[in-house]
Design a protein around this motif. Structure first.
Motif, PDB file in Angstrom:
ATOM      1  N   GLY A 239      14.516  25.896 -24.864  1.00 46.96           N
ATOM      2  CA  GLY A 239      15.084  25.358 -26.085  1.00 46.96           C
ATOM      3  C   GLY A 239      16.143  24.295 -25.894  1.00 46.96           C
ATOM      4  O   GLY A 239      16.228  23.362 -26.696  1.00 46.96           O
ATOM      5  N   VAL A 240      16.966  24.411 -24.839  1.00 47.68           N
ATOM      6  CA  VAL A 240      18.050  23.441 -24.635  1.00 47.68           C
ATOM      7  C   VAL A 240      17.526  22.020 -24.446  1.00 47.68           C
ATOM      8  O   VAL A 240      18.016  21.078 -25.096  1.00 47.68           O
ATOM      9  CB  VAL A 240      18.962  23.859 -23.467  1.00 47.68           C
ATOM     10  N   PRO A 241      16.531  21.797 -23.559  1.00 46.91           N
ATOM     11  CA  PRO A 241      15.989  20.437 -23.478  1.00 46.91           C
ATOM     12  C   PRO A 241      15.421  19.960 -24.808  1.00 46.91           C
ATOM     13  O   PRO A 241      15.576  18.787 -25.181  1.00 46.91           O
ATOM     14  CB  PRO A 241      14.883  20.558 -22.422  1.00 46.91           C
ATOM     15  N   ASN A 242      14.792  20.877 -25.554  1.00 40.78           N
ATOM     16  CA  ASN A 242      14.285  20.497 -26.869  1.00 40.78           C
ATOM     17  C   ASN A 242      15.433  20.180 -27.810  1.00 40.78           C
ATOM     18  O   ASN A 242      15.336  19.286 -28.661  1.00 40.78           O
ATOM     19  CB  ASN A 242      13.419  21.617 -27.446  1.00 40.78           C
ATOM     20  N   GLY A 243      16.563  20.911 -27.649  1.00 35.36           N
ATOM     21  CA  GLY A 243      17.736  20.619 -28.460  1.00 35.36           C
ATOM     22  C   GLY A 243      18.318  19.251 -28.155  1.00 35.36           C
ATOM     23  O   GLY A 243      18.716  18.514 -29.058  1.00 35.36           O
ATOM     24  N   VAL A 244      18.388  18.914 -26.866  1.00 38.58           N
ATOM     25  CA  VAL A 244      18.857  17.579 -26.486  1.00 38.58           C
ATOM     26  C   VAL A 244      17.911  16.528 -27.065  1.00 38.58           C
ATOM     27  O   VAL A 244      18.347  15.459 -27.530  1.00 38.58           O
ATOM     28  CB  VAL A 244      18.940  17.451 -24.952  1.00 38.58           C
ATOM     29  N   ASN A 245      16.630  16.840 -27.035  1.00 35.91           N
ATOM     30  CA  ASN A 245      15.622  15.971 -27.637  1.00 35.91           C
ATOM     31  C   ASN A 245      15.950  15.709 -29.106  1.00 35.91           C
ATOM     32  O   ASN A 245      16.004  14.558 -29.563  1.00 35.91           O
ATOM     33  CB  ASN A 245      14.251  16.659 -27.486  1.00 35.91           C
ATOM     34  N   GLN A 246      16.199  16.804 -29.833  1.00 33.29           N
ATOM     35  CA  GLN A 246      16.491  16.675 -31.262  1.00 33.29           C
ATOM     36  C   GLN A 246      17.807  15.939 -31.502  1.00 33.29           C
ATOM     37  O   GLN A 246      17.920  15.108 -32.401  1.00 33.29           O
ATOM     38  CB  GLN A 246      16.558  18.073 -31.889  1.00 33.29           C
ATOM     39  N   ILE A 247      18.809  16.267 -30.678  1.00 28.71           N
ATOM     40  CA  ILE A 247      20.118  15.635 -30.857  1.00 28.71           C
ATOM     41  C   ILE A 247      20.051  14.133 -30.601  1.00 28.71           C
ATOM     42  O   ILE A 247      20.701  13.336 -31.279  1.00 28.71           O
ATOM     43  CB  ILE A 247      21.161  16.293 -29.933  1.00 28.71           C
TER      44      ILE A 247
END
Length: 453
Positions: A239-247
């Motif tokens: 999820g964290v890489p996906n979160g950075v993606n979203q951010i």
């Protein structure tokens, strides 16, 4: 529950994506209802105030969706591998994690609201209304986060219909409350925000009740407070890489919103209107990507690579048709779409900007749709680190860089629109190259086996 490891791949993906599409459309009707009623009843300034809050609300949704994505992949892979204990542990941990996160975001949002609105270059004439709307929206964060957790659980188990029908009822309530609070109680933009908040909390609580009733073996203690360290760690790795993606996309949106606001109220209002419409069309496309992610997750758990490849081929075909439909609708009905949000006397001022926007963006919706199919497969396999890299390059790099470059060179807000489709094209190229190299599958299986150990 729906086992996606058996049956016709194309039919399964389509039947999973359609309720997800319906759910996302209904979800966006919360925002649309606010926009339509506020814009038509209270005027362009009130509509601009609600639209100015779009960035902040989307930020919170993107952040929690990133977390849900990590758990989503874990649950779908464990379900595909028939590991019941891991499924149950992930469900309880996700519900608890999102509850805690909702409280934290509410507090931080209320404390930092003036900083956010100032950074957005919010015009003085809409500042107070923007703050009112955001205050209620932050207070509703727990409901929003909770519903998204329940929604992710349903979908991970192959059930995308229940969230869809649940949201239909809640959206009807939202419309009724919007009309009541704005038109009869005269609460202004705050009334629209309160209506949406009530509907979101109802979605959360009804979702929990339905889940416990429909899946008692997975929800024997829905409100069990559990933060399992190993499960959180595995979910955050995804999820964290996906979160950075979203951010990275949110930061780009922040910069773009701020830049467009500097051009004046008319471009700002036009951009908010097309964002409402783009949001709905993109969620239709995101639904297909989400279905591909769940399909890939379950079949990766079953270690069936040929089935995943066949699913991707079906997904690309669906994406081409979907992108073509969106392209035609936005090109042909540009004025009619904008008139949904604004009274006739305000349309003339914003129409040149919205027309220029669609004359550029619409032709690239097929690219966006196919991009989400490839991205869904890669994320479903747990390769969110590469997804993060592709997003940073495409949006934080290409789109943001070109946005400011075009503004500097042309001093024309309508030339800024070119940055987004160019970023979509770069992202699709990166995803396709990574997929056809084939390493996503082997690494996904290795990760899955490591988590089992």
């Amino acid at each position: 529950m729906k086992d996606l490891t058996k049956g016709n791949e194309g039919k399964l993906i389509l039947m999973l994506a359609l309720p997800m599409f319906g759910s996302n459309i209904v979800q966006q009707l919360y925002s649309l209802t606010d926009g339509v009623i506020v814009g038509q009843a209270l005027g362009a300034d009130a509509f601009a105030a609600v639209g100015n809050s779009f960035f902040v609300i989307t930020l919170t949704l993107y952040l929690i969706n990133a977390v849900c994505m990590g758990f989503n992949v874990l649950i779908s892979q464990s379900f595909g591998a028939h590991e019941t204990e891991r499924v149950e542990k992930a469900i309880h941990t996700l519900l608890t994690f999102n509850l805690v996160a909702g409280v934290g975001v509410t507090v931080l949002g209320l404390l930092g609201m003036d900083v956010i609105l100032t950074a957005l270059n919010t015009p003085a004439e809409v500042y107070g209304m923007s703050k009112d709307y955001l205050t209620v929206s932050f207070l509703a964060t727990i409901g929003v986060f909770g519903y998204n957790a329940v929604n992710a659980i349903f979908r991970s188990l192959g059930d995308s219909k229940t969230p869809f029908f649940l949201l239909i009822g809640c959206t009807i309530l939202n419309v009724v409350l919007d009309l009541l609070f704005v038109l009869f109680f005269h609460w202004g933009v705050m009334g629209a925000a309160v209506a949406t908040a009530i509907a979101q909390f109802l979605s959360y609580f009804l979702g929990l009740a339905l889940f416990k009733r429909m899946y008692p073996d997975k929800a024997f203690r829905v409100f069990k407070f559990l933060l399992h360290g190993g499960t959180i760690k595995s979910a955050l790795k995804i999820g964290v890489p996906n979160g950075v993606n979203q951010i990275s996309q949110i930061v780009t949106m922040f910069a773009l919103q701020s830049l467009i606001n500097s051009y004046g109220v008319a471009p700002m209002t036009a951009y908010n209107a097309v964002n409402k419409i783009k949001e709905m069309t993109q969620f239709a496309i995101f639904s297909l990507g989400g279905a591909m992610s769940i399909f890939t997750g379950q079949n990766l758990g079953a270690e069936n690579k040929p089935r995943i490849k066949r699913g991707l081929n079906y997904g690309v075909g669906i994406a081409i048709v979907l992108g073509g439909i969106i392209m035609a609708v936005t090109l042909i009905f540009n004025r009619q779409l904008v008139s949904i949000f604004l009274p006739p006397e305000d349309i003339a001022a914003v129409l040149p900007y919205t027309t220029a926007y669609y004359n550029i963006i619409s032709y690239f919706y097929i690219v966006l749709a196919v991009l989400n199919v490839f991205g869904g497969v890669i994320v479903g396999a747990g390769a969110t680190l590469y997804s993060m890299i592709a997003s940073l390059v495409s949006f934080a790099g290409v789109q943001m860089g070109l946005t400011y470059l075009f503004s500097y060179l042309t001093h024309d807000v309508n030339q800024i629109w070119w940055a987004l489709p160019i970023a979509w094209t770069v992202a699709l190229t990166m995803y396709a190259v990574y997929y056809y190299k084939g390493k996503w599958y082997e690494r996904g299986v290795d990760r899955l086996r490591s988590n089992r150990a």
